[in-house]
Design a protein around this motif. Structure first.
Motif, PDB file in Angstrom:
ATOM      1  N   ASP A   1      27.283  34.805  39.569  1.00  0.00           N
ATOM      2  CA  ASP A   1      28.377  34.632  38.623  1.00  0.00           C
ATOM      3  C   ASP A   1      28.476  35.803  37.655  1.00  0.00           C
ATOM      4  O   ASP A   1      29.563  36.248  37.298  1.00  0.00           O
ATOM      5  CB  ASP A   1      28.215  33.333  37.843  1.00  0.00           C
ATOM      6  CG  ASP A   1      28.541  32.112  38.698  1.00  0.00           C
ATOM      7  OD1 ASP A   1      29.218  32.283  39.729  1.00  0.00           O
ATOM      8  OD2 ASP A   1      28.119  30.998  38.340  1.00  0.00           O
TER       9      ASP A   1
ATOM     10  N   PHE B   1      30.541  38.763  38.794  1.00  0.00           N
ATOM     11  CA  PHE B   1      31.954  38.529  39.065  1.00  0.00           C
ATOM     12  C   PHE B   1      32.757  39.791  38.779  1.00  0.00           C
ATOM     13  O   PHE B   1      32.662  40.374  37.710  1.00  0.00           O
ATOM     14  CB  PHE B   1      32.449  37.387  38.181  1.00  0.00           C
ATOM     15  CG  PHE B   1      33.466  36.487  38.829  1.00  0.00           C
ATOM     16  CD1 PHE B   1      34.772  36.914  38.988  1.00  0.00           C
ATOM     17  CD2 PHE B   1      33.119  35.220  39.255  1.00  0.00           C
ATOM     18  CE1 PHE B   1      35.718  36.098  39.559  1.00  0.00           C
ATOM     19  CE2 PHE B   1      34.060  34.386  39.829  1.00  0.00           C
ATOM     20  CZ  PHE B   1      35.368  34.820  39.988  1.00  0.00           C
TER      21      PHE B   1
ATOM     22  N   LYS C   1      32.799  36.958  33.046  1.00  0.00           N
ATOM     23  CA  LYS C   1      33.834  37.264  34.029  1.00  0.00           C
ATOM     24  C   LYS C   1      34.885  38.188  33.423  1.00  0.00           C
ATOM     25  O   LYS C   1      35.320  39.164  34.053  1.00  0.00           O
ATOM     26  CB  LYS C   1      34.474  35.963  34.504  1.00  0.00           C
ATOM     27  CG  LYS C   1      35.699  36.101  35.387  1.00  0.00           C
ATOM     28  CD  LYS C   1      36.155  34.726  35.832  1.00  0.00           C
ATOM     29  CE  LYS C   1      37.474  34.772  36.590  1.00  0.00           C
ATOM     30  NZ  LYS C   1      38.617  35.023  35.680  1.00  0.00           N
TER      31      LYS C   1
END
Length: 366
Positions: free
Chosen positions: A92, A95, A349
């Protein structure tokens, strides 16, 4: 970075050398000050990264690009030292390819700290990713740069080829070109094409990766609507079905096509590709919300613009300008400034998407 001296070992050397010369003769990069010397950069890495200007040049000219560089240094440090978001948060946290973004900043700034961090991000991703990774978490460029800049450990190329094999098996060009396919959407189209393109660039011969990348590019070029938009199902795939254009994912298709032109087409934008970028710029102009300095997230959205995502679109606009579109350049400038002023750099992100391929904007916008 002197691209004219690079790329002699590319899988398609003639096209690659043409690309290097085109970019160099067009003045794609400024003279480096403290930036790694060309000899330290693999020729294929230079082709993958593409044209850029140094941080010294942005500092000299000021404005939003200089501010964006300053914010990278501030927030890269913060993210690196955040135990929840640091280098061990492999998938994650990566990202929008955090490793790629840090490699690029190292090359642009010359600060070795950013290569060390990029290596760590890439190594963490390599250690945790599996070949069946979904498109949203497939980051082959950062892996490729680690491979190319660190004595080419074969395990990295194996991982890239595994990801490319999985994505191109699951989301075939024929499937992505099927009208009404449930998961046809920009990121899911762009990521298999990009993985195939990188596998080709690294010289893997287990498949004809170059031809596969060409097929994904043709799907992108031929499924665009005449008004420049796409018709995709809203990302959650829910019922009742809602169709429209996922604007920022549309931008990722433009990023893929830009790299495809550089790597597979010798840097030459054909009339078909040029028309794609011009239609896309016309469409994005209809999605711009001036009051928010951002684009609608989805073409059917009613909740205003999202400037924190602008940087996923600006390369498409800059290339449209580069190929002769009359107004795309000013919209690219507005969206770049909107991104810098409206981005959420604290989000893992959002920080990554702020810098993904935005370094190429400067060349195509000039």
């Amino acid at each position: 970075m002197h691209l004219e001296t690079l790329v002699t070992s590319a899988p398609n050397a003639t096209k690659a050398v043409c690309t290097a010369l085109i970019l160099a003769l067009s003045g794609c990069s400024s003279e480096p000050t403290g930036v790694p010397e060309t000899a330290e950069l693999d020729s294929l890495a230079s082709l993958l990264i593409g044209p850029y200007i140094t941080t010294a040049t942005t500092a000299e000219h000021g404005g939003a690009p200089a501010q964006n560089d300053d914010l990278f240094e501030q927030w890269a440090e913060w993210h690196w030292n955040n135990p929840w978001l640091g280098p061990t948060a492999a998938l994650d946290n990566n990202f929008y390819d955090r490793a790629l973004n840090h490699y690029v900043y190292w090359i642009r700034s010359g600060n070795p700290k950013y290569k060390q961090w990029a290596d760590r991000y890439s190594a963490s991703y390599q250690a945790n990713v599996t070949p069946d990774v979904p498109p949203r978490n497939s980051f082959v460029e950062g892996l490729a740069l680690y491979y190319l800049l660190n004595d080419r450990p074969e395990t990295y190329r194996t991982t890239i080829v595994g990801i490319a094999t999985h994505l191109t098996d699951l989301f075939t060009p024929a499937l992505m070109a099927t009208p009404g396919y449930r998961w046809a959407e920009g990121r899911i189209l762009a990521r298999p094409g990009l993985a195939a393109l990188v596998a080709y660039l690294l010289g893997d011969t287990s498949r004809d990766w170059g031809a596969l990348a060409d097929e994904y590019a043709q799907v992108a070029l031929t499924t665009q609507n005449t008004d420049g938009s796409y018709t995709w199902q809203i990302q959650d795939g829910g019922d009742p079905r809602v169709d429209g254009d996922s604007n920022f994912m549309h931008g990722l298709v433009g990023n893929f096509l830009t790299k495809w032109v550089r790597i597979r087409q010798g840097g030459n934008f054909s009339p078909q590709v040029t028309a794609w970028f011009h239609r896309s710029a016309d469409y994005f102009a209809t999605q711009w919300v001036p009051a928010d300095s951002g684009f609608r997230y989805w073409s059917v959205s009613t909740d205003g613009g999202k400037p924190d995502l602008n940087q996923l679109i600006i390369l498409t606009l800059a290339v449209a300008h580069h190929t002769g579109h009359s107004s795309a350049g000013s919209l690219a400038d507005d969206s770049y400034a909107g991104a810098v002023n409206g981005a959420y750099y604290e989000g893992f992100k959002q920080f990554n998407q702020q810098y993904y391929d935005s370094h190429n904007y400067h060349y195509y916008r000039q």
